[in-house]
Scaffold this active site. Structure first.
Site, mmCIF file in Angstrom:
data_model
loop_
_atom_site.group_PDB
_atom_site.id
_atom_site.type_symbol
_atom_site.label_atom_id
_atom_site.label_comp_id
_atom_site.label_asym_id
_atom_site.label_seq_id
_atom_site.Cartn_x
_atom_site.Cartn_y
_atom_site.Cartn_z
ATOM 1 N N TYR A 136 0.834 -1.222 -0.019
ATOM 2 C CA TYR A 136 -0.039 -0.143 0.214
ATOM 3 C C TYR A 136 0.892 1.235 -0.037
ATOM 4 O O TYR A 136 1.511 1.654 1.029
ATOM 5 C CB TYR A 136 -0.835 -0.006 1.203
ATOM 6 C CG TYR A 136 -1.876 1.010 1.549
ATOM 7 C CD1 TYR A 136 -2.004 2.137 0.558
ATOM 8 C CD2 TYR A 136 -2.852 1.165 2.567
ATOM 9 C CE1 TYR A 136 -2.860 3.181 0.897
ATOM 10 C CE2 TYR A 136 -3.751 1.931 2.828
ATOM 11 C CZ TYR A 136 -3.866 3.192 1.791
ATOM 12 O OH TYR A 136 -4.765 4.029 2.204
ATOM 13 N N LYS A 165 -1.103 -1.007 -4.332
ATOM 14 C CA LYS A 165 -2.081 0.023 -4.132
ATOM 15 C C LYS A 165 -1.404 1.451 -4.193
ATOM 16 O O LYS A 165 -0.739 1.729 -2.881
ATOM 17 C CB LYS A 165 -3.144 -0.221 -3.024
ATOM 18 C CG LYS A 165 -4.094 0.608 -2.852
ATOM 19 C CD LYS A 165 -4.854 0.526 -1.497
ATOM 20 C CE LYS A 165 -6.125 1.218 -1.470
ATOM 21 N NZ LYS A 165 -5.708 2.836 -1.034
#
Lengths: 299, 299, 299, 299
Positions: A136, A165
């Site tokens: 992330y 992400k």
């Protein structure tokens, strides 16, 4: 080759009951709603899901409920990032045990950390299970990616790495990681505002907060973009960005989402755990309806 | 309604002779080259054109030469930004007198300036002539656009305002200004790296440094993007961003451009005025050829 | 060993006449005032002296006038920083010719510059004359000093280097440069707000804007600090910082200085060259008097 | 009037045993050591004490142990900041129950929070007990204090507010808060690097990491500063800042502290909870001894 993911994924909000606890029944209703809406996956207990305010058992219950409620209809990616590496590993193992499809983790928080510390944290999480790992990436206060080539090389060397992400408006960095990583990295766009733009940098999908509310419309716009319908994507983007700006400017994002999801889905996500939402003001029903329609169009 | 501009515009490099002075003959050759290449306009004496290092007469000579050499084939936008408002006004009037098609200006530099000071500076430049004004938006160290709606409202109220050169990777801000300004603002993308992405936020064209070298290829990619050929635009974008990253990482951008333009156009832009370029290293011809081909494809 | 400087130096404001030109007669009056006030030197045509808005001949006239008016009473340090290295060198040579006591230069402005480019710029300025060189360190947007030891080593290797004007609130960096540079660097504090604090990091004096108005009081406080009268220094610092905050918050610093210097010295410094000061509002005489007295005490 | 605090306070490290748990016996030894060294108080389970990596019961045990071991010799300030407001309140009540002398809290972490959200969080913590409240001011990524007067006014309105731990190099902001808050706020300096400088801005003491190791020497320097022995304070500051820079540059702060405290006190604080310290390298005993002596002088 890791499993291929993609498409439009809500970063699932964590609903709370009147008792201040996560409301598992509402989790299940949300998962069911998004599956019936034809969305493509769910990112659970991430920042939108308020992981830092939840206990470990609460997080585990939410992930388990999402997997159960999805019943194979939507892949479930469990965000397992935590303050200690040990907790992140514990959560990753639990996610694997209950049948999640992938794990994801933020970098260590609070203390400034060197790249070596960050990548060791990622490594432990990736090695904890056989699930595909999605790092992330947040660009606030993070100097890790100053050399995008080196950053990409360290990412692809992680155990079970499948992608990122990318929660950043920086589509230059996004594209460089895509170019350097090639097929070894599946890049989800994590900045709702550039959902369509990110397609040009090679995104395979998007994960974000506002897809809890506007998932179907956003998926339609994203597919139009991929199909080359630029005019549709541009018109949607201007409306979507304007709606986001209007919500964020008011400083009451949670009450907006709560009231909007009540209007649209008849589902009450409750109020989050303070300090989050502690100063949120109520919206007028008319304004909520107007902003919903700005993105969805009028029924 | 102001005249409508658009398309792919090099931010013209200022070529220097062996005597350290701007080389007007080379300016004319570059303009002719870009006109024959089918590009759509020229942005003259901007940052790429090294305005802060030039005297006022030098800047005026360059603008006049560009207008003369274009002979109506390419619209000429003169960047007239200067440290003093008076100099900027003088340059704007000169640009109008010699037949430039538009003027543009950066915000005041060096001293932190309030929004009121910045907009008064813009107002003076806009009011100085009848030419359309394009504000040159740079997002480094500039808090002006923290409230994008208010910023847009102040922009559209400027005399002769026609649009912006948005030199920013922030396509959320770009889209908001496009949404709030509507047809009152023509937005050029000024960040080469997001040439194609900006189309999704409503750009009407692009102005940038690397179009001095890759103008035709970039125009083709931009037109493919507008035509909905996403795969073409994506593949181009990854190659173009990679090429830019490779050039910038070496810290010798000017010598790259010089050697590359020599290889491609047989035009020598010389060396800039120090401190610019003072530590640039020479490139190998092979590496320059390789990077050129990365964007243009192999002949 | 280079000549030793020190003490309290105004960063001389450049006064303007009604015709918009620097007012040399007022320059001379200011120099005379500060000499009679017992201040210790003058920093001329720096940021407070508005160098970016002045032509080269104007800057040369001001430096020459300051030297002439001082007549040996106050050492004159000429800021010769300029956009081009050539202009900086020209100004340095002129400063030497007319009898200035030292030169100083900012790093290159506008374009991001590598450390190599910056130090080559400094080197050229330092080598241009036999005068002692003081690098003007500004910490905004400047990554040069991320490694303070290496930064110090590069500084002490410059030709004719004598010290720094450290315009930064960072007294950790200040102290490290003092520790690493030892007696090879004379460090002036350039952040008025920490005039007294900087003594603890080894400052040999201070150069700043507000010493144009409060030079005598600031010198007295600084000497008290050096003499160990902490209570005096603390009480002064709180009053001085409060006065600065009050002036800066109003966004009309120039009109404050103008009106305050008129009240105190009966000298009119006029209005600066726009965009500087273009939106400054007038102050009430009573408020100006009150703020003057906040620092000077009541007569 | 709240109780008056002041002097030199270590931000107590949390020692860990070989089992990865906080080592309460070592907590007690450290408290005893610092009491016998004549230090003035202890700040427990703050950032140095690794609060984000500890469970609530662990934090409560540490606070209780510190109070018990101090036995009234040193006031104990319990940092009770937490991700949820509820946890912070729980910790505050526990601190009061076990006899801590004051509580302190950081602003909410992870999610960007408006000033209203932050102050409501502070309010809840302050109102939870009768203990004096010290807000832990960190200036990274925090826009709260952009208007120092307004910030101070909101601070002094908090229930049970007694002061701040100002962890910032910005001694201009420090002084303004001191000036606006007057005797209503006791300001501890929380940036070790400016321990002595902060006296000039009205600090009543200092709280910091390196006082775990150099508490006695730092207290002596701080008292010399207060007594007006500027030369002593300056010489100490340059040595202390150099030592800090040397430790921080190596990226192995925890192992330095561990080995140094072993050498100096014969107390082993163990290794922290990963990711903290996970990539720390061992130091040579000679280098550790040399750095200790840089601050303490040679025995």
């Amino acid at each position: 080759m890791p499993r291929q993911f993609g498409g439009l994924w809500p970063a699932l909000v964590t609903p709370f009951g009147a008792n201040g606890k996560p409301d598992i029944a509402v989790v299940e209703r949300l998962v069911d709603q998004f599956a019936r809406d034809g969305l493509d996956g769910l990112y659970v207990t991430g920042s939108t899901g308020q992981w830092p305010l939840l206990t470990l058992p609460e997080r585990q219950d939410i992930v388990a409920a999402a997997v159960r409620a999805s019943a194979g209809r939507l892949p479930i990616m469990a965000h397992v990032g935590a303050v200690t590496t040990e907790d992140a590993v514990t959560l990753a193992k639990h996610a694997a045990k209950v049948g999640a499809d992938a794990v994801s983790t933020v970098a260590p928080i609070y203390y400034p950390a060197s790249a070596d510390v960050v990548f060791e944290h990622y490594r432990c999480v990736g090695a904890a299970t056989d699930l595909p790992l999605f790092v992330y990436h947040i660009d606030i206060a993070q100097k890790l990616s100053a050399d995008p080539r080196q950053y990409t090389e360290r990412l692809v060397a992680l155990p079970n790495i499948a992608g990122l992400k990318m929660t950043s408006l920086d589509l230059y960095l996004f594209g460089l990681i895509r170019a350097y990583g090639g097929d070894r990295l599946q890049l989800f766009s994590g900045a709702d505002e550039v959902l369509c733009h990110a397609v040009v940098s090679g995104s395979i999908g998007a994960i974000g907060t506002f897809y809890n509310l506007w998932g179907k419309s956003c998926k339609a716009a994203w597919m139009a973009m991929r199909a080359g319908k630029i005019d549709v994507a541009r018109a949607f983007t201007l409306r979507f960005q304007t709606a986001i700006a209007r919500v964020l400017a008011a400083g009451s994002t949670w009450t907006f989402l709560r009231q909007a999801m009540q209007q649209k889905y008849r589902i009450d996500i409750g109020m989050p755990r303070p300090p989050l939402g502690s100063q949120d003001k109520p919206w007028s029903d008319a304004e909520v309806a107007e902003i919903i329609a700005l993105v969805d169009g009028n029924p």
